[in-house]
Design a protein around this motif. Structure first.
Motif, PDB file in Angstrom:
ATOM      1  N   GLN A 127       0.807  -1.226   0.000  1.00 34.69           N
ATOM      2  CA  GLN A 127       0.000   0.000   0.000  1.00 34.69           C
ATOM      3  C   GLN A 127       0.836   1.270   0.000  1.00 34.69           C
ATOM      4  N   VAL A 128       2.167   1.127   0.005  1.00 35.48           N
ATOM      5  CA  VAL A 128       3.028   2.305   0.129  1.00 35.48           C
ATOM      6  C   VAL A 128       3.693   2.624  -1.207  1.00 35.48           C
ATOM      7  N   PRO A 129       3.502   3.834  -1.738  1.00 30.92           N
ATOM      8  CA  PRO A 129       4.138   4.211  -3.007  1.00 30.92           C
ATOM      9  C   PRO A 129       5.652   4.341  -2.861  1.00 30.92           C
ATOM     10  N   LEU A 130       6.363   4.062  -3.931  1.00 30.25           N
ATOM     11  CA  LEU A 130       7.825   4.063  -3.904  1.00 30.25           C
ATOM     12  C   LEU A 130       8.423   5.428  -3.543  1.00 30.25           C
ATOM     13  N   PRO A 131       7.876   6.549  -4.030  1.00 33.72           N
ATOM     14  CA  PRO A 131       8.438   7.851  -3.639  1.00 33.72           C
ATOM     15  C   PRO A 131       8.413   8.072  -2.129  1.00 33.72           C
ATOM     16  N   ARG A 132       7.379   7.569  -1.474  1.00 30.50           N
ATOM     17  CA  ARG A 132       7.294   7.708  -0.017  1.00 30.50           C
ATOM     18  C   ARG A 132       8.380   6.877   0.661  1.00 30.50           C
ATOM     19  N   VAL A 133       8.590   5.684   0.157  1.00 31.68           N
ATOM     20  CA  VAL A 133       9.632   4.810   0.714  1.00 31.68           C
ATOM     21  C   VAL A 133      11.002   5.468   0.556  1.00 31.68           C
ATOM     22  N   ALA A 134      11.263   6.013  -0.634  1.00 29.00           N
ATOM     23  CA  ALA A 134      12.549   6.656  -0.904  1.00 29.00           C
ATOM     24  C   ALA A 134      12.774   7.846   0.020  1.00 29.00           C
ATOM     25  N   ALA A 135      11.734   8.620   0.266  1.00 29.13           N
ATOM     26  CA  ALA A 135      11.856   9.784   1.148  1.00 29.13           C
ATOM     27  C   ALA A 135      12.204   9.353   2.569  1.00 29.13           C
ATOM     28  N   PHE A 136      11.573   8.294   3.033  1.00 25.78           N
ATOM     29  CA  PHE A 136      11.881   7.795   4.375  1.00 25.78           C
ATOM     30  C   PHE A 136      13.317   7.298   4.455  1.00 25.78           C
ATOM     31  N   ILE A 137      13.777   6.622   3.419  1.00 30.85           N
ATOM     32  CA  ILE A 137      15.156   6.125   3.420  1.00 30.85           C
ATOM     33  C   ILE A 137      16.136   7.288   3.502  1.00 30.85           C
ATOM     34  N   LYS A 138      15.912   8.320   2.697  1.00 27.71           N
ATOM     35  CA  LYS A 138      16.811   9.473   2.706  1.00 27.71           C
ATOM     36  C   LYS A 138      16.840  10.149   4.072  1.00 27.71           C
ATOM     37  N   ARG A 139      15.677  10.346   4.661  1.00 26.21           N
ATOM     38  CA  ARG A 139      15.655  11.035   5.952  1.00 26.21           C
ATOM     39  C   ARG A 139      16.232  10.161   7.059  1.00 26.21           C
ATOM     40  N   LEU A 140      15.961   8.873   7.021  1.00 26.86           N
ATOM     41  CA  LEU A 140      16.528   7.972   8.022  1.00 26.86           C
ATOM     42  C   LEU A 140      18.055   7.971   7.949  1.00 26.86           C
ATOM     43  N   LEU A 141      18.598   7.913   6.738  1.00 26.42           N
ATOM     44  CA  LEU A 141      20.050   7.922   6.580  1.00 26.42           C
ATOM     45  C   LEU A 141      20.645   9.253   7.038  1.00 26.42           C
ATOM     46  N   ALA A 142      19.959  10.344   6.724  1.00 18.20           N
ATOM     47  CA  ALA A 142      20.443  11.661   7.147  1.00 18.20           C
ATOM     48  C   ALA A 142      20.470  11.760   8.670  1.00 18.20           C
ATOM     49  N   VAL A 143      19.437  11.245   9.310  1.00 22.37           N
ATOM     50  CA  VAL A 143      19.378  11.268  10.774  1.00 22.37           C
ATOM     51  C   VAL A 143      20.469  10.388  11.373  1.00 22.37           C
ATOM     52  N   ALA A 144      20.731   9.252  10.737  1.00 21.50           N
ATOM     53  CA  ALA A 144      21.739   8.317  11.248  1.00 21.50           C
ATOM     54  C   ALA A 144      23.131   8.940  11.286  1.00 21.50           C
ATOM     55  N   THR A 145      23.390   9.910  10.418  1.00 25.22           N
ATOM     56  CA  THR A 145      24.722  10.520  10.373  1.00 25.22           C
ATOM     57  C   THR A 145      25.024  11.348  11.613  1.00 25.22           C
ATOM     58  N   VAL A 146      23.993  11.768  12.341  1.00 20.46           N
ATOM     59  CA  VAL A 146      24.222  12.629  13.504  1.00 20.46           C
ATOM     60  C   VAL A 146      23.773  11.977  14.813  1.00 20.46           C
ATOM     61  N   MET A 147      23.424  10.701  14.762  1.00 23.19           N
ATOM     62  CA  MET A 147      23.008   9.993  15.969  1.00 23.19           C
ATOM     63  C   MET A 147      24.189   9.263  16.596  1.00 23.19           C
ATOM     64  N   ASP A 148      24.009   8.830  17.832  1.00 26.03           N
ATOM     65  CA  ASP A 148      25.029   8.023  18.492  1.00 26.03           C
ATOM     66  C   ASP A 148      25.126   6.660  17.810  1.00 26.03           C
ATOM     67  N   ASP A 149      26.167   5.908  18.120  1.00 28.27           N
ATOM     68  CA  ASP A 149      26.425   4.651  17.421  1.00 28.27           C
ATOM     69  C   ASP A 149      25.267   3.660  17.518  1.00 28.27           C
ATOM     70  N   CYS A 150      24.746   3.463  18.721  1.00 35.27           N
ATOM     71  CA  CYS A 150      23.668   2.478  18.902  1.00 35.27           C
ATOM     72  C   CYS A 150      22.431   2.855  18.097  1.00 35.27           C
ATOM     73  N   SER A 151      22.067   4.127  18.134  1.00 32.99           N
ATOM     74  CA  SER A 151      20.899   4.585  17.382  1.00 32.99           C
ATOM     75  C   SER A 151      21.141   4.480  15.886  1.00 32.99           C
ATOM     76  N   ALA A 152      22.363   4.821  15.455  1.00 33.76           N
ATOM     77  CA  ALA A 152      22.689   4.745  14.032  1.00 33.76           C
ATOM     78  C   ALA A 152      22.613   3.308  13.530  1.00 33.76           C
ATOM     79  N   ILE A 153      23.110   2.373  14.321  1.00 36.37           N
ATOM     80  CA  ILE A 153      23.046   0.960  13.940  1.00 36.37           C
ATOM     81  C   ILE A 153      21.595   0.506  13.827  1.00 36.37           C
ATOM     82  N   CYS A 154      20.774   0.947  14.755  1.00 31.81           N
ATOM     83  CA  CYS A 154      19.348   0.604  14.731  1.00 31.81           C
ATOM     84  C   CYS A 154      18.694   1.140  13.459  1.00 31.81           C
ATOM     85  N   ILE A 155      19.016   2.377  13.105  1.00 31.02           N
ATOM     86  CA  ILE A 155      18.439   2.991  11.907  1.00 31.02           C
ATOM     87  C   ILE A 155      18.919   2.280  10.647  1.00 31.02           C
ATOM     88  N   LEU A 156      20.203   1.959  10.592  1.00 29.88           N
ATOM     89  CA  LEU A 156      20.744   1.281   9.411  1.00 29.88           C
ATOM     90  C   LEU A 156      20.137  -0.107   9.253  1.00 29.88           C
TER      91      LEU A 156
END
Length: 232
Positions: A127-156
């Protein structure tokens, strides 16, 4: 459990102080799969009213959205509900995660976030369109760059599961490497994943930053530790 849920609803309708609201939202999020069908619509309407309230902290808002998607992924699939608003809410909340300084609260946020996004994007992948999935991936990766190691691993780990659930998104990464793409500019400043044009951008910047940050941590931390030991 019916009496417990009735107590929850009574508290929510009275809009109590945060001391009562927090455990109620956490309880609903945890036991939403046990809700009777008769409560579904009332709960979703209540969560719609609550999720963007300014007095709610990030964890409470995550619990609100998780409750909705637990309902919609179970017997609530037949409800005529457009969950787009809740996708936007989570997408917006992602940018606020790095500002949480309390390690325990941040850990709890990551647990609920992972559980919620997994339902939103992976379990509901049809039920989820691909553009929405791509946007979430980009934002999750961007957030992971500034999170602590444990949180970044969880996001990745979460991002990896999204790629597995959406194999078509791999073509987007391949286009990144070849310099292709759908064209246009990614609007990271827009808190709506459906109109951010994520497929028009790429994830090379986020991946390069992740490699740089994690490599720096892996190299510099042992050096600092060694220096400390020498000084002792």
């Amino acid at each position: 459990m019916k009496h417990v849920f009735q107590c929850y609803f009574s508290i929510l309708k009275r809009m109590p102080n945060l001391a009562l609201l927090e455990p109620v939202l956490e309880g609903l999020s945890k036991f939403a799969h046990l809700l009777n069908v008769e409560f579904f619509e009332d709960i979703i309407v209540t969560m719609e009213d609550l999720v963007d309230k300014q007095h709610l902290n990030i964890l409470d808002q995550l619990h609100c959205v998780n409750t909705v998607f637990v309902i919609l992924s179970g017997d609530g699939q037949l409800l005529n509900v457009d969950p787009s608003r809740f996708y936007r809410s989570i997408y917006r909340l992602l940018s606020n995660l790095p500002f949480e300084r309390n390690a325990e609260l941040r850990r709890r946020q990551m647990i609920v976030l992972s559980r919620t996004v997994d339902i939103m994007l992976n379990e509901r992948r049809k039920q989820v369109p691909l553009p929405r999935v791509a946007a979430f991936i980009k934002r999750l990766l961007a957030v992971a760059t500034v999170m602590d190691d444990c949180s970044a691993i969880c996001i990745l780990s979460l991002v990896r599961s999204i790629f597995i659930a959406h194999p078509k998104i791999v073509c987007w990464v391949a286009e990144d490497e070849s310099g292709g793409g759908t064209g246009g500019i990614f609007r990271g400043d827009i808190n709506d994943p459906d109109v951010a044009n994520a497929l028009g951008g790429d994830i090379r910047g986020e991946l390069k930053m992740l490699v740089k940050v994690r490599k720096k941590l892996n190299v510099d931390v042992p050096v600092l530790n060694a220096s400390s030991e020498d000084s002792i």
